[in-house]
Design a protein around this motif. Structure first.
Motif, PDB file in Angstrom:
ATOM      1  N   LYS A  82      15.839  10.805  36.055  1.00 40.56           N
ATOM      2  CA  LYS A  82      17.204  10.396  36.629  1.00 40.56           C
ATOM      3  C   LYS A  82      18.678  10.940  35.708  1.00 40.56           C
ATOM      4  O   LYS A  82      19.260  10.756  36.978  1.00 40.56           O
ATOM      5  N   MET A  83      18.475  11.040  34.958  1.00 38.42           N
ATOM      6  CA  MET A  83      19.880  11.633  34.304  1.00 38.42           C
ATOM      7  C   MET A  83      19.474  12.727  34.450  1.00 38.42           C
ATOM      8  O   MET A  83      20.907  12.997  34.964  1.00 38.42           O
ATOM      9  N   ALA A  84      18.907  13.618  34.753  1.00 37.91           N
ATOM     10  CA  ALA A  84      19.017  15.293  35.159  1.00 37.91           C
ATOM     11  C   ALA A  84      19.005  15.537  36.301  1.00 37.91           C
ATOM     12  O   ALA A  84      20.597  16.198  36.555  1.00 37.91           O
ATOM     13  N   SER A  85      19.692  14.282  37.172  1.00 42.93           N
ATOM     14  CA  SER A  85      19.611  14.588  38.753  1.00 42.93           C
ATOM     15  C   SER A  85      21.068  13.863  38.409  1.00 42.93           C
ATOM     16  O   SER A  85      21.820  15.017  39.570  1.00 42.93           O
ATOM     17  N   THR A  86      21.842  13.033  38.526  1.00 43.27           N
ATOM     18  CA  THR A  86      22.684  13.475  38.074  1.00 43.27           C
ATOM     19  C   THR A  86      23.929  13.569  37.389  1.00 43.27           C
ATOM     20  O   THR A  86      25.194  13.945  37.564  1.00 43.27           O
ATOM     21  N   GLN A  87      23.349  14.885  36.315  1.00 40.50           N
ATOM     22  CA  GLN A  87      24.328  15.168  35.657  1.00 40.50           C
ATOM     23  C   GLN A  87      23.580  16.558  35.765  1.00 40.50           C
ATOM     24  O   GLN A  87      24.623  17.581  34.940  1.00 40.50           O
ATOM     25  N   ASN A  88      23.208  17.049  36.876  1.00 44.10           N
ATOM     26  CA  ASN A  88      22.927  18.292  36.966  1.00 44.10           C
ATOM     27  C   ASN A  88      22.467  19.326  35.513  1.00 44.10           C
ATOM     28  O   ASN A  88      23.005  20.340  35.301  1.00 44.10           O
ATOM     29  N   LEU A  89      21.283  18.453  35.324  1.00 49.20           N
ATOM     30  CA  LEU A  89      20.316  19.280  33.918  1.00 49.20           C
ATOM     31  C   LEU A  89      19.202  19.234  34.290  1.00 49.20           C
ATOM     32  O   LEU A  89      18.810  19.471  35.414  1.00 49.20           O
ATOM     33  N   ALA A  90      18.704  20.695  33.810  1.00 47.30           N
ATOM     34  CA  ALA A  90      18.185  21.229  33.909  1.00 47.30           C
ATOM     35  C   ALA A  90      16.250  21.434  33.442  1.00 47.30           C
ATOM     36  O   ALA A  90      15.240  22.015  33.729  1.00 47.30           O
ATOM     37  N   ILE A  91      16.491  21.344  31.810  1.00 52.48           N
ATOM     38  CA  ILE A  91      15.479  21.277  31.229  1.00 52.48           C
ATOM     39  C   ILE A  91      15.396  19.906  30.894  1.00 52.48           C
ATOM     40  O   ILE A  91      16.266  19.021  30.424  1.00 52.48           O
ATOM     41  N   ILE A  92      13.964  18.833  30.621  1.00 53.16           N
ATOM     42  CA  ILE A  92      13.559  18.104  30.553  1.00 53.16           C
ATOM     43  C   ILE A  92      12.404  18.011  29.299  1.00 53.16           C
ATOM     44  O   ILE A  92      11.483  18.260  29.683  1.00 53.16           O
ATOM     45  N   GLU A  93      13.158  17.437  28.300  1.00 53.58           N
ATOM     46  CA  GLU A  93      12.173  17.884  27.610  1.00 53.58           C
ATOM     47  C   GLU A  93      11.393  16.699  26.826  1.00 53.58           C
ATOM     48  O   GLU A  93      12.003  15.546  26.569  1.00 53.58           O
ATOM     49  N   GLY A  94      10.131  15.909  26.350  1.00 53.50           N
ATOM     50  CA  GLY A  94       9.790  15.018  25.658  1.00 53.50           C
ATOM     51  C   GLY A  94       8.705  15.610  25.109  1.00 53.50           C
ATOM     52  O   GLY A  94       8.020  16.821  24.343  1.00 53.50           O
ATOM     53  N   ASP A  95       7.852  14.547  24.001  1.00 51.69           N
ATOM     54  CA  ASP A  95       6.934  15.001  22.738  1.00 51.69           C
ATOM     55  C   ASP A  95       5.874  14.252  23.517  1.00 51.69           C
ATOM     56  O   ASP A  95       4.652  13.868  22.894  1.00 51.69           O
ATOM     57  N   GLN A 137       2.247  14.032  25.032  1.00 46.65           N
ATOM     58  CA  GLN A 137       1.762  15.455  25.994  1.00 46.65           C
ATOM     59  C   GLN A 137       0.623  14.741  26.958  1.00 46.65           C
ATOM     60  O   GLN A 137       1.204  15.856  28.021  1.00 46.65           O
ATOM     61  N   SER A 138       0.489  13.533  26.973  1.00 52.31           N
ATOM     62  CA  SER A 138      -0.521  13.294  28.107  1.00 52.31           C
ATOM     63  C   SER A 138       0.619  13.205  30.079  1.00 52.31           C
ATOM     64  O   SER A 138       0.226  13.339  31.233  1.00 52.31           O
ATOM     65  N   VAL A 139       2.030  12.238  29.056  1.00 53.58           N
ATOM     66  CA  VAL A 139       2.740  12.402  30.759  1.00 53.58           C
ATOM     67  C   VAL A 139       3.533  13.912  30.822  1.00 53.58           C
ATOM     68  O   VAL A 139       3.269  14.132  32.584  1.00 53.58           O
ATOM     69  N   PHE A 140       3.986  14.877  30.351  1.00 55.40           N
ATOM     70  CA  PHE A 140       3.867  16.017  30.693  1.00 55.40           C
ATOM     71  C   PHE A 140       2.826  16.635  31.074  1.00 55.40           C
ATOM     72  O   PHE A 140       2.987  17.461  31.833  1.00 55.40           O
ATOM     73  N   THR A 141       1.412  16.852  31.025  1.00 53.83           N
ATOM     74  CA  THR A 141       0.585  17.083  31.047  1.00 53.83           C
ATOM     75  C   THR A 141       0.265  17.000  33.123  1.00 53.83           C
ATOM     76  O   THR A 141      -0.441  17.128  33.672  1.00 53.83           O
ATOM     77  N   TYR A 163       7.130  19.434  20.053  1.00 56.45           N
ATOM     78  CA  TYR A 163       6.966  18.642  18.981  1.00 56.45           C
ATOM     79  C   TYR A 163       7.270  17.453  18.745  1.00 56.45           C
ATOM     80  O   TYR A 163       8.342  17.537  18.907  1.00 56.45           O
ATOM     81  N   ARG A 164       7.341  16.228  18.442  1.00 58.87           N
ATOM     82  CA  ARG A 164       7.478  14.636  17.535  1.00 58.87           C
ATOM     83  C   ARG A 164       8.366  15.485  16.969  1.00 58.87           C
ATOM     84  O   ARG A 164      10.071  15.640  16.636  1.00 58.87           O
ATOM     85  N   SER A 165       8.247  16.654  16.118  1.00 60.82           N
ATOM     86  CA  SER A 165       9.523  17.429  14.717  1.00 60.82           C
ATOM     87  C   SER A 165      10.452  17.873  15.697  1.00 60.82           C
ATOM     88  O   SER A 165      11.214  17.577  14.715  1.00 60.82           O
ATOM     89  N   GLN A 166      10.200  18.313  16.659  1.00 60.42           N
ATOM     90  CA  GLN A 166      11.170  18.448  17.323  1.00 60.42           C
ATOM     91  C   GLN A 166      12.585  17.645  17.525  1.00 60.42           C
ATOM     92  O   GLN A 166      13.303  17.847  18.645  1.00 60.42           O
ATOM     93  N   ASN A 167      11.734  16.532  18.257  1.00 56.34           N
ATOM     94  CA  ASN A 167      12.265  15.506  19.209  1.00 56.34           C
ATOM     95  C   ASN A 167      12.492  14.623  18.544  1.00 56.34           C
ATOM     96  O   ASN A 167      13.334  12.771  18.458  1.00 56.34           O
ATOM     97  N   ARG A 168      13.462  14.761  16.994  1.00 57.98           N
ATOM     98  CA  ARG A 168      13.524  13.401  16.309  1.00 57.98           C
ATOM     99  C   ARG A 168      14.779  12.866  16.763  1.00 57.98           C
ATOM    100  O   ARG A 168      14.817  11.711  16.058  1.00 57.98           O
ATOM    101  N   CYS A 169      16.107  13.622  17.576  1.00 57.52           N
ATOM    102  CA  CYS A 169      17.576  12.595  17.394  1.00 57.52           C
ATOM    103  C   CYS A 169      17.067  11.465  18.519  1.00 57.52           C
ATOM    104  O   CYS A 169      17.155  10.535  18.192  1.00 57.52           O
ATOM    105  N   ALA A 170      16.038  11.437  20.033  1.00 54.36           N
ATOM    106  CA  ALA A 170      15.745  11.261  20.620  1.00 54.36           C
ATOM    107  C   ALA A 170      14.981   9.863  20.118  1.00 54.36           C
ATOM    108  O   ALA A 170      15.282   8.602  19.921  1.00 54.36           O
ATOM    109  N   HIS A 171      13.947  10.054  19.336  1.00 53.90           N
ATOM    110  CA  HIS A 171      13.149   9.244  18.234  1.00 53.90           C
ATOM    111  C   HIS A 171      14.253   8.092  18.141  1.00 53.90           C
ATOM    112  O   HIS A 171      13.934   6.973  17.371  1.00 53.90           O
ATOM    113  N   SER A 172      15.374   8.711  16.554  1.00 48.00           N
ATOM    114  CA  SER A 172      15.233   7.416  16.265  1.00 48.00           C
ATOM    115  C   SER A 172      16.479   6.453  17.118  1.00 48.00           C
ATOM    116  O   SER A 172      17.185   6.245  16.990  1.00 48.00           O
TER     117      SER A 172
END
Length: 94
Positions: free
Chosen positions: A26-39, A41-45, A81-90
């Motif tokens: 929803k945020m990507a839609s309103t902000q014209n973002l194109a890459i949605i990242e997350g850690d 695995q089950s959701v992205f699969t 990887y979760r290690s790449q997602n530290r900011c969002a995790h924090s």
């Protein structure tokens, strides 16, 4: 780049992760973002293969994400990887 948070009413981590991906779409839609990242695995699969998701409790949420993405052919959903997602995790820990 952006981060958005929300409180969810679930005690099922997979559902919370799927709702986070929906919120990101929803945020990507309103902000014209194109890459949605997350850690999650089950959701992205499940986003990549919605017809084969074994997770019935997130199938409706995945459907909503895919509905949002139909209007944005340039979107990419990327599992990181979760290690790449530290900011969002924090941020989520607050």
């Amino acid at each position: 780049m952006g981060i958005i948070t929300d409180k969810v009413q679930t005690n099922i981590p997979l559902v919370a992760e799927a709702l986070a991906a929906l919120l990101a779409s929803k945020m990507a839609s309103t902000q014209n973002l194109a890459i949605i990242e997350g850690d999650a695995q089950s959701v992205f699969t499940s986003i990549e293969n919605p017809d084969f998701t074994p997770f019935w409790n997130i199938s409706t949420i995945i459907g909503d994400i895919l509905q949002n993405s139909r209007h944005h052919q340039d979107w990419r959903f990327t599992k990181i990887y979760r290690s790449q997602n530290r900011c969002a995790h924090s941020v989520a820990q607050w």
